[in-house]
Motif scaffolding. Structure first.
Motif, mmCIF file in Angstrom:
data_model
loop_
_atom_site.group_PDB
_atom_site.id
_atom_site.type_symbol
_atom_site.label_atom_id
_atom_site.label_comp_id
_atom_site.label_asym_id
_atom_site.label_seq_id
_atom_site.Cartn_x
_atom_site.Cartn_y
_atom_site.Cartn_z
ATOM 1 N N TYR A 27 42.537 43.970 55.441
ATOM 2 C CA TYR A 27 42.582 43.574 53.946
ATOM 3 C C TYR A 27 43.599 44.800 53.339
ATOM 4 C CZ TYR A 27 38.463 40.989 54.520
ATOM 5 O OH TYR A 27 37.650 39.931 55.046
ATOM 6 N N GLU A 28 44.322 44.409 52.362
ATOM 7 C CA GLU A 28 45.246 45.402 51.695
ATOM 8 C C GLU A 28 44.273 46.143 50.553
ATOM 9 O OE1 GLU A 28 49.600 43.741 50.942
ATOM 10 O OE2 GLU A 28 48.025 41.813 51.269
ATOM 11 N N VAL A 29 43.369 45.474 49.928
ATOM 12 C CA VAL A 29 42.676 45.952 48.967
ATOM 13 C C VAL A 29 40.822 45.624 49.084
ATOM 14 C CG1 VAL A 29 41.948 46.235 46.306
ATOM 15 C CG2 VAL A 29 44.263 46.098 47.130
ATOM 16 N N PHE A 30 40.142 46.760 48.930
ATOM 17 C CA PHE A 30 38.774 46.839 49.006
ATOM 18 C C PHE A 30 38.347 46.785 47.541
ATOM 19 C CE2 PHE A 30 34.516 48.217 49.109
ATOM 20 C CZ PHE A 30 33.691 47.264 50.040
ATOM 21 N N LEU A 31 37.757 45.948 46.743
ATOM 22 C CA LEU A 31 37.262 46.183 45.543
ATOM 23 C C LEU A 31 35.589 46.661 45.583
ATOM 24 C CD1 LEU A 31 38.524 43.144 43.436
ATOM 25 C CD2 LEU A 31 39.171 45.391 43.320
ATOM 26 N N SER A 32 35.386 47.948 45.211
ATOM 27 C CA SER A 32 34.082 48.414 44.745
ATOM 28 C C SER A 32 33.558 48.410 43.442
ATOM 29 C CB SER A 32 34.087 49.763 45.412
ATOM 30 O OG SER A 32 32.785 50.464 45.353
ATOM 31 N N PHE A 33 32.598 47.797 43.158
ATOM 32 C CA PHE A 33 32.143 47.623 41.665
ATOM 33 C C PHE A 33 30.724 47.443 41.454
ATOM 34 C CE2 PHE A 33 32.980 43.408 43.538
ATOM 35 C CZ PHE A 33 32.144 42.617 43.022
ATOM 36 N N ARG A 34 30.373 47.494 40.367
ATOM 37 C CA ARG A 34 28.903 47.075 40.019
ATOM 38 C C ARG A 34 28.836 45.781 39.686
ATOM 39 N NH1 ARG A 34 23.444 49.201 39.268
ATOM 40 N NH2 ARG A 34 22.461 47.695 37.924
#
Length: 139
Positions: A27-34
């Motif tokens: 993946y180019e981007v991993f999104l980490s979020f609540r």
């Protein structure tokens, strides 16, 4: 010394190294979020995908998978981690474990690039671990 063969050898090594690096990233981007911030992250994920950026967001996981270890593998195979810090982010042990894994990967030789987004939160609260972010290292 034959400079053309030296240049060809250097180009081949660079190509091989580049190939290994590009194979490393799934993946180019991993999104980490609540989870509470899904409206913002959904829009961000859609915008990244519309721009042709291969993005992982955790609801792509299949039921029955070992979530923690699978997320760890997704982080390791991502080139960039976008961490969306929100007011409730530090309340989630999952988020904090994810952040810890991201930061460990950042320290690796070919580490992940970490880009923070401060969503309705004062960046100094995160850096100084004050406000809602006080004591997150103990979590």
């Amino acid at each position: 010394m034959d400079t053309s063969s030296s240049a060809n050898g250097t180009a081949a090594a660079a190509s091989s190294s580049s190939s290994r690096r590009s194979n490393r990233w799934m993946y180019e981007v991993f999104l980490s979020f609540r989870v509470d911030d899904t409206t913002f992250t959904d829009r961000l994920s859609i915008a990244l995908r519309n721009a042709g950026i291969n993005t992982f967001i955790d609801y792509q996981l299949k039921r029955g998978e070992n979530i923690q270890s699978e997320l760890g593998r997704k982080i390791e195979r991502s080139r960039i981690a976008v961490v969306v810090f929100s007011k409730r982010y530090p309340e989630s042990r999952w988020c904090l474990r994810e952040l810890s894994k991201i930061m460990r990967c950042r320290e690796d030789q070919e580490g992940i690039i970490v880009l923070p987004i401060f969503y309705d939160v004062d960046p100094s609260d995160v850096w100084k671990q004050s406000g809602g972010f006080a004591g997150i290292l103990e979590a």
